[in-house]
Design a protein around this motif. Structure first.
Motif, PDB file in Angstrom:
ATOM      1  N   PHE A   1       4.085  21.057   5.951  1.00 43.32           N
ATOM      2  CA  PHE A   1       3.156  20.221   5.389  1.00 43.32           C
ATOM      3  C   PHE A   1       2.160  19.397   6.086  1.00 43.32           C
ATOM      4  N   LEU A   2       0.848  19.722   5.883  1.00 44.08           N
ATOM      5  CA  LEU A   2      -0.278  19.123   6.614  1.00 44.08           C
ATOM      6  C   LEU A   2       0.015  17.672   6.777  1.00 44.08           C
ATOM      7  N   HIS A   3      -0.231  17.344   8.064  1.00 43.24           N
ATOM      8  CA  HIS A   3      -0.032  15.843   8.408  1.00 43.24           C
ATOM      9  C   HIS A   3      -0.783  15.581   9.662  1.00 43.24           C
ATOM     10  N   GLY A   4      -0.989  14.122   9.746  1.00 40.80           N
ATOM     11  CA  GLY A   4      -1.848  13.798  10.930  1.00 40.80           C
ATOM     12  C   GLY A   4      -2.526  12.374  10.349  1.00 40.80           C
ATOM     13  N   GLU A   5      -3.154  11.461  10.980  1.00 41.12           N
ATOM     14  CA  GLU A   5      -3.875  10.519  10.534  1.00 41.12           C
ATOM     15  C   GLU A   5      -5.229  10.784   9.564  1.00 41.12           C
ATOM     16  N   THR A   6      -5.483  11.967   9.968  1.00 38.24           N
ATOM     17  CA  THR A   6      -6.628  12.497   9.143  1.00 38.24           C
ATOM     18  C   THR A   6      -6.297  12.745   7.522  1.00 38.24           C
ATOM     19  N   TRP A   7      -5.136  12.900   7.324  1.00 35.93           N
ATOM     20  CA  TRP A   7      -4.279  13.267   6.139  1.00 35.93           C
ATOM     21  C   TRP A   7      -3.906  11.982   5.514  1.00 35.93           C
ATOM     22  N   GLY A   8      -4.225  10.981   6.020  1.00 35.63           N
ATOM     23  CA  GLY A   8      -3.803   9.651   5.409  1.00 35.63           C
ATOM     24  C   GLY A   8      -2.448   9.011   5.853  1.00 35.63           C
ATOM     25  N   ASP A   9      -1.887   9.929   7.042  1.00 29.85           N
ATOM     26  CA  ASP A   9      -0.683   9.433   7.499  1.00 29.85           C
ATOM     27  C   ASP A   9      -0.512   7.994   8.142  1.00 29.85           C
ATOM     28  N   GLN A  10       0.465   7.247   8.321  1.00 29.57           N
ATOM     29  CA  GLN A  10       0.658   5.841   8.945  1.00 29.57           C
ATOM     30  C   GLN A  10       1.361   6.431  10.104  1.00 29.57           C
ATOM     31  N   LEU A  11       1.181   5.699  11.299  1.00 28.29           N
ATOM     32  CA  LEU A  11       1.927   5.795  12.545  1.00 28.29           C
ATOM     33  C   LEU A  11       3.079   4.943  12.746  1.00 28.29           C
ATOM     34  N   LEU A  12       4.307   5.376  13.114  1.00 26.54           N
ATOM     35  CA  LEU A  12       5.300   4.187  13.330  1.00 26.54           C
ATOM     36  C   LEU A  12       5.144   3.846  14.793  1.00 26.54           C
ATOM     37  N   ARG A  13       5.268   2.751  14.938  1.00 26.25           N
ATOM     38  CA  ARG A  13       4.987   2.304  16.499  1.00 26.25           C
ATOM     39  C   ARG A  13       5.869   2.816  17.326  1.00 26.25           C
TER      40      ARG A  13
END
Length: 1328
Positions: free
Chosen positions: A39-51
């Motif tokens: 499944f497409l992922h990344g911050e450009t797809w609206g993902d949040q990043l875990l510390r």
């Protein structure tokens, strides 16, 4: 744990169209999943990043719609670094990351290991998504894995988590380079309003490390394989774990995650994790065919174990299920409920090497075309109802019916069969009201339905022989045209070919009984009505049956039973007895699934064509067409079904008898089946196919008959053989003749069996039948009139709803009694919470699915009306009321054996029968020391050392001779004499020690003028001090050879000290070397089969170990002397005895009972028993004594208000000692040397101590796993741990874990105690 403050922001950005990518993903394939196909992922797809970090977690992510997980709904999710998703915030990673499933908290686990993303080692992304492309792709994966039960699944929300190029935690030594292995994997949780599915994705080359090393591995080179699966979380019951599902068991199974699949796409795994109908456990998809390039399966006609497939070598490991109703059980992948009734487990795994052929399945040749997947035959699960929501109610997806026309060549698995359940048509049942007294037609029987309070009700054997309802019972077969004769008021029903021992039931019309005395014979869902000749029972509106047994219309039905048989298969005799039968019937569309386990293979294979074994349940609960009634509406739950089958062309004859034995308290039908005769032999690997058929049933008073012929095909490869058999069926039952009949059952009804399925799986040893049935009037082959969906099962009512037909094809849905909703979605009504129950005083309401039951509180039982709970009056005890014939109390004791039985035993020091006892003269045995005199006393004796000796009489030594006085003593005596006997404060007197030597420090009277002296008393120059300063004098006398007395707070471990621990059915022995565990010398001390030993303690005076047994509900003891046998001390008035403490000074024991919520005490022989506390207790568990101060301490792990309490040993001055910051205080111990009370808490994971008054509280260790019991010895604590299933030692000062012992036989350890080779000195005891 630190939360991510940005995690509560939900980004729902629809990505651009991905149609091409979706088509590529869903093309038939054998190759593994490519990383670009995640499944497409990344911050450009609206993902949040875990510390970044080693042990991070997100803040709560609030979901738009709840996630359904097991039997609960959750609106928040947490994402953790270590390859895990939870509905609760995570504990410290040391509490779960190195442990196997299950976890203590709800967990979705795509790859649980010690993962580290610090210093740029990958990243973890997550988001909730509602974009069509993501939802469509998730739906396609789910439908591929569940092509029938989820054929119309259309998720509305998805939650995606991606672990991208993450690394394993490692401690890098100086000069070493960090490992380069990185892992990438993904978890997707897709939900609609009724169901939730999980999808795990492992791309090719995405897993480069397969486990991690524990941080606390005690310098042992150990790597734990990653865990993959699901866990519901822990339960409160000490005998039960929460349910869990485990996909991997070793490193090889982790390595193969990207090569295998359960949806047909290597690297992709789908699971049904929650539904509106609670799942007993997670259900894996079963449609996968492409297990690997080398193991591509095109047909799975057998039960397949994913764990066996994941392990490339296909070892003995099985797919691991755990159900909360058992200590441990393993279930087949899609049958988590099959053995949930406690009858054992069914192992369905198979062992397959590369290129091998599993029994019952078809392996494609290496060059076969496996590019086009096909839905593959599997098996039915009769006990499991699919929880998929009916999609007719969802506007996005139109409803469609599964095509069963090709069942002869392709069979529907139960996981895939449509879950809609058309309910039985009304047929006038709702019209039974008080205005129709003279128009009722119902059929009664003698089995009595339990009342809602759950009490046992009179069985059929207790019904008066007069049969007041005019019941007629036929226990043998009748011919189809047989009509019983009648004669006056006495009806005698004859049966053809009755054997001399046969019983013929009669009815005497002169004996009339009424509802007033007999209404309890009716079902709790029925009403009783009097007629001219007697009474009858009638089911209430929205229930069906014969009045004595009534079931809710529209609700599923379950059947439990046993099957026995004596067969000749071909020429081979085969015998089996009491094997399990389970059936599950979807009442509102006529589907009946039957499974019989553990029939020997030749017999099970030969019984494949014998559909009537499961066909009975099809007739009993068939979908009713207008003007007809199914079997249960006529017979109820007590009947006899006889079948005679003759096979052609060999003329083998088979007789089957199925006896209905009533409904249990949870409305399960009980059935007993007996099979006798000869059947044709059917070779292994042949399958039986039976075409849809029709049967005609002929009805007369109390008997139903049917005669028909049936053909079947035996198929193996290109072989297709057609054979047939003739069958004559005879069903006899009891009927009530008193009520005038409003409508009469048609003389002939037609049973239409549209779908027929039979399968035997050799791997799991289960014979399965499935039929879909409709019953109606006899009709021709064609009927052009449109059929109402209520009558053919095509409606979309919920599986627990009643379908009401309307004009033409219109209909409405109504939830079955005990459920609520709009009919298309129904949920259980909790009658206990809403107050809609009839449980009386001193009873407890227990909610059931679709119903409830009542149970009497502890100490109460049901009265004769089976509704009122009355106090249990204990039977007379001759030992207590003085009616025994034992010798007087000072000579013997009376031992109660239950009821009016008792035995007599002389007290120690006396001999005789117990009824007569005489004193033993112990002095005749020369028990005293030779230098002592023996004095006999009643029941005892004493020894006294003779003059010139001293000792206790058992050991006497000569009095020491007086030594000569030393220089110090002579000088001291001389000066005192000079001073007149007493010195003034300013006068010097030499100070001497116990041996008469000069004390190194001498002072002038009571002044501060002091100096040091040598061994002769001469002053050492330069040591005379100034006032207020004491010189540091060094001893000049050699230390004595006698070992000094140790300080009271430091006691060195004694030789011979060991630990005793309880482990289920045994008591284990673990010696100590100092404070170290001597693991190589550990052994089993006592084997106690059938027991569950929980509490344990030791009497150091008599060297006797005491323990509690929650299985036997007893308290027992055994001497540690060779040859001693266990002895039961208390065997009455116990339900769940757990904690146990021994006061060897007062010869008293104390225990907790979590079933009765009591704390009791008794002498060590079981006498003088008394209840100390029986109020304000919820879950009392651990207990310990402080004999010096006379205090008793105990824990109560009440989830709402846990606490530790204290009282005196006689039960006075009770008070709460600790109730703050505790969770599950399982273990409790009092350290007599440090005077500290310490406890181990499985909730807070802490080991803490406090002073006896509750002050000075401090934490010793805050990172326990799951402690159960604890004991203090020397400078260590030792506690049993449920997560490790072992004993762990903790240093008292540092709080560090120093060692652990894991028994070879891994199971829960309970109580633990330390055994000293001696008792503490009694001179320090201050009795209170």
């Amino acid at each position: 744990m630190r939360g991510d403050p940005a995690a509560d922001r939900r980004v729902l950005l629809p990505p651009p169209p991905l149609l091409l990518l979706l088509l590529l993903l869903l093309l038939p394939r054998v190759a593994a999943l490519h990383p670009n196909e995640l499944f497409l992922h990344g911050e450009t797809w609206g993902d949040q990043l875990l510390r970044e970090g080693d042990d991070e977690s997100s803040a709560a992510v609030r979901l738009s719609i709840p996630l359904r997980f097991y039997g609960s709904q959750f609106t928040d999710l947490y994402v953790g670094t270590n390859g895990i998703i939870s509905t609760k915030d995570f504990p410290r990673e040391t509490q779960y990351v190195d442990d196997d499933l299950p976890t203590d908290f709800p967990a979705i686990v795509p790859f649980l290991a010690d993962i580290d993303t610090s210093q740029g080692k990958g990243r973890i992304l997550y988001r909730e998504d509602i974009s069509p492309a993501v939802l469509d792709l998730a739906a396609r994966y789910v439908r591929a894995g569940f092509p029938h039960s989820a054929a119309h699944f259309a998720p509305t929300h998805a939650f995606l988590v991606t672990w991208e190029q993450v690394g394993a935690y490692e401690e890098v030594s100086r000069g070493e380079s960090p490992a380069a292995e990185r892992n990438t994997f993904q978890a997707v949780l897709a939900s609609d309003k009724s169901d939730s599915f999980a999808i795990f994705l492992y791309p090719s080359n995405g897993l480069q490390f397969f486990g991690t090393r524990p941080k606390q591995s005690y310098n042992v080179q150990l790597e734990l394989p990653a865990r993959v699966g699901f866990s519901r979380g822990e339960t409160d019951d000490l005998k039960r774990k929460g349910a869990y599902f485990r996909l991997t068991t070793n490193e090889q199974s982790v390595k193969n995650l990207y090569q295998l699949s359960n949806v047909g796409i290597p690297g992709v795994w789908a699971f049904h994790i929650g539904s509106t109908f609670p799942l007993e456990n997670v259900r894996p998809a079963i449609a996968g065919k492409h297990l690997s390039r080398d193991h591509a399966l095109t047909s799975l006609d057998y039960s397949f174990s994913y764990t066996a497939a994941l392990e490339s070598d296909y070892t003995e490991d099985n797919l691991d299920y755990y159900d909360e109703n058992e200590e441990k059980a393993e279930y087949p992948p899609s049958e988590p409920e099959e053995t949930g009734n406690g009858h054992g487990s069914i192992d369905v795994s198979f062992h397959m090497n590369a290129g091998s052929r599993p029994s019952g399945g078809d392996l494609s040749p290496p060059d076969s075309d496996v590019g086009t997947p096909h839905p593959t035959p599997r098996y039915f699960n009769p006990e499991t109802q699919s929880s998929t929501q009916n999609h007719q109610t969802k506007e996005e997806v139109p409803h469609g019916k599964t095509d069963f026309s090709s069942l002869s060549s392709q069979v529907q698995p139960s996981e895939h069969i449509e879950t809609r359940r058309p309910v039985l048509p009304e047929l006038g049942r709702d019209s039974l009201d008080s205005s129709q007294e003279g128009q009722l037609t119902y059929h009664g029987n003698a089995h009595i339905q339990p009342y809602p309070d759950g009490g046992a009700v009179t069985s059929e054997m207790d019904v008066p022989p007069a049969h007041p309802e005019g019941e007629a019972v036929h226990s043998h077969r009748l011919s189809p045209d047989h009509t019983p004769p009648q004669s006056g008021q006495r009806f005698v029903f004859g049966v053809e070919d009755i054997s001399p021992n046969s019983e013929v039931f009669t009815y005497n019309g002169a004996s009339k009984e009424t509802c007033e005395q007999n209404h309890r014979q009716c079902s709790q869902h029925a009403f009783c009505r009097d007629y001219n000749t007697g009474f009858c029972c009638h089911c209430q509106s929205r229930f069906y049956g014969n009045g004595k047994h009534c079931l809710p219309e529209g609700a599923p039905v379950r059947v439990n039973g046993k099957v026995s048989g004596h067969l000749v298969v071909g020429q081979t005799p085969v015998h089996f007895a009491n094997v399990d039968l389970h059936a599950y019937i979807v009442g509102n569309d006529g589907r009946a699934y039957t499974a019989v386990s553990h029939i020997p293979q030749p017999a099970a294979q030969a019984l494949l064509p014998v559909m009537p074994i499961g066909g009975l349940f099809g007739w009993l609960f068939a979908l009713e067409k207008p003007g007809s009634e199914n079997g249960f509406s006529i017979t109820g739950a007590t009947f006899t079904h006889d079948m005679d089958i003759t096979f052609q062309p060999g003329n083998e004859k088979l007789h089957i008898t199925q006896t209905g034995e009533g409904l249990d308290p949870e409305n399960y039908l009980s059935i007993k089946t007996d099979i006798q005769g000869q059947v044709p032999y059917i070779p292994a690997n042949f399958t039986a196919h039976i075409a849809p058929y029709r049967e005609f049933y002929h009805y007369s008073d109390s008997v139903v008959t049917s005669t028909s012929s049936r053909s079947y095909s035996l198929i193996f490869g290109a072989i297709n053989q057609t054979q047939s058999y003739n069958i004559h069926q005879n069903i006899t039952y009891q009927t009530c003749r008193h009520a005038p009949r409003q409508h009469i059952i048609p003389n002939t009804q037609q049973l239409s069996v549209d779908r027929v399925f039979a399968l035997y799986s050799d791997e799991e040893g289960v014979l399965r039948f499935a039929v879909t049935n409709q019953i109606g009037l006899a009709e021709g082959d064609s009927d052009p009139t449109p059929v109402n969906p209520c009558y053919d099962g095509s409606h979309t009512c919920d599986t627990t709803a009643k379908c009401h037909p309307g004009p033409n094809v219109a209909y409405t849905c109504e939830c079955a009694p005990g459920y609520q909703g709009d009919g298309r979605t129904c949920v259980d009504v909790n009658e206990c919470a809403t107050g809609f129950h009839r449980c009386g005083p001193n009873s407890v309401c227990v909610n059931l699915e679709g119903s409830y039951k009542c149970e009497c509180r502890s100490g109460y039982m049901f009265a004769e009306d089976q509704h009122t709970c009355i106090l249990i009056v204990p039977p007379p005890n001759p030992c207590e009321d003085g009616t025994h014939t034992c010798a007087p109390d000072g000579l013997a004791r009376c031992i109660h054996q239950g009821g009016s039985a008792y035995t007599c035993a002389c007290l120690p020091g006396y001999a005789g029968t117990g009824h007569q006892c005489s004193d033993i003269d112990e002095c005749l045995d020369n028990r005293c020391h030779p230098a002592a005199t023996c004095y006999n006393t009643p029941g005892s004796f004493s020894c006294r050392c003779q003059p010139g000796y001293h000792g206790d009489g058992f050991q006497c030594v000569p009095e020491p001779t007086e030594r000569p006085r030393t220089v110090c003593e002579r000088w001291r005596e001389s000066l005192l004499e000079h001073y007149g006997g007493t010195a003034r404060d300013d006068q010097y007197v030499p100070q001497c020690d116990d041996l008469g030597q000069f004390i190194p420090l001498q002072c002038h009277g009571k002044s501060d003028f002091c100096w040091c002296v040598d061994k002769d008393g001469r002053e050492v120059e330069g040591t005379r001090s100034q006032p207020g300063i004491t010189p540091a004098c060094i001893p000049t006398v050699a230390p004595p050879t006698v070992r000094p007395t140790p300080r009271p707070d430091v006691t060195p471990p004694s030789v011979g000290t060991f630990l005793l621990y309880a482990q289920g059915q045994q008591i284990g022995y673990l010696p100590l070397n100092g404070s170290r565990l001597q693991k190589d010398a550990a052994k089993t001390l006592l084997s106690l089969h059938g027991s569950i030993v929980v509490g344990i303690d030791y009497d150091c005076r008599e060297r006797i170990v005491y323990w509690t047994d929650v299985a036997g509900r007893t308290i027992n003891r055994a001497s540690l002397e060779p040859g001693a046998e266990p002895e039961t001390i208390i065997n009455t008035g116990l339900i769940s005895p757990e904690g146990l403490a021994i006061d060897h000074y007062r010869r008293t024991m104390y225990w907790t009972d979590s079933g009765l919520d009591k704390i009791e005490s008794a002498k060590l022989d079981g006498s003088e028993r008394r209840v100390l506390f029986h109020t304000d207790l919820v879950n009392p568990r651990a207990i310990t004594v402080d004999p010096i101060r006379g205090n008793l301490y105990w824990t109560d792990w009440n989830r709402e208000a846990p606490k530790i309490e204290v009282s005196t040993l006689n039960g006075e001055n009770r008070r709460i000692l600790v109730n703050k910051d505790i969770g599950l205080p399982n273990g409790l111990t009092f350290d007599p040397f440090s005077k500290l009370l310490c406890w181990a808490d499985a909730g807070t994971k802490k080991l803490e101590c406090t002073l006896p008054d509750g002050t000075g509280r401090r934490v010793i260790q805050n990172n326990l796993n799951y402690p159960f019991s604890i004991i203090s010895y020397a400078d260590h604590f030792y506690h049993t741990d449920w997560r490790r299933d072992g004993i762990i030692s903790v240093n008292k000062e540092s709080g560090q874990f120093t060692d652990e012992y894991l028994p070879e036989q891994r199971s829960h350890l309970y109580g633990i105690t330390a055994v000293y080779p001696y008792c503490p000195a009694e001179c320090h005891l201050e009795l209170k």
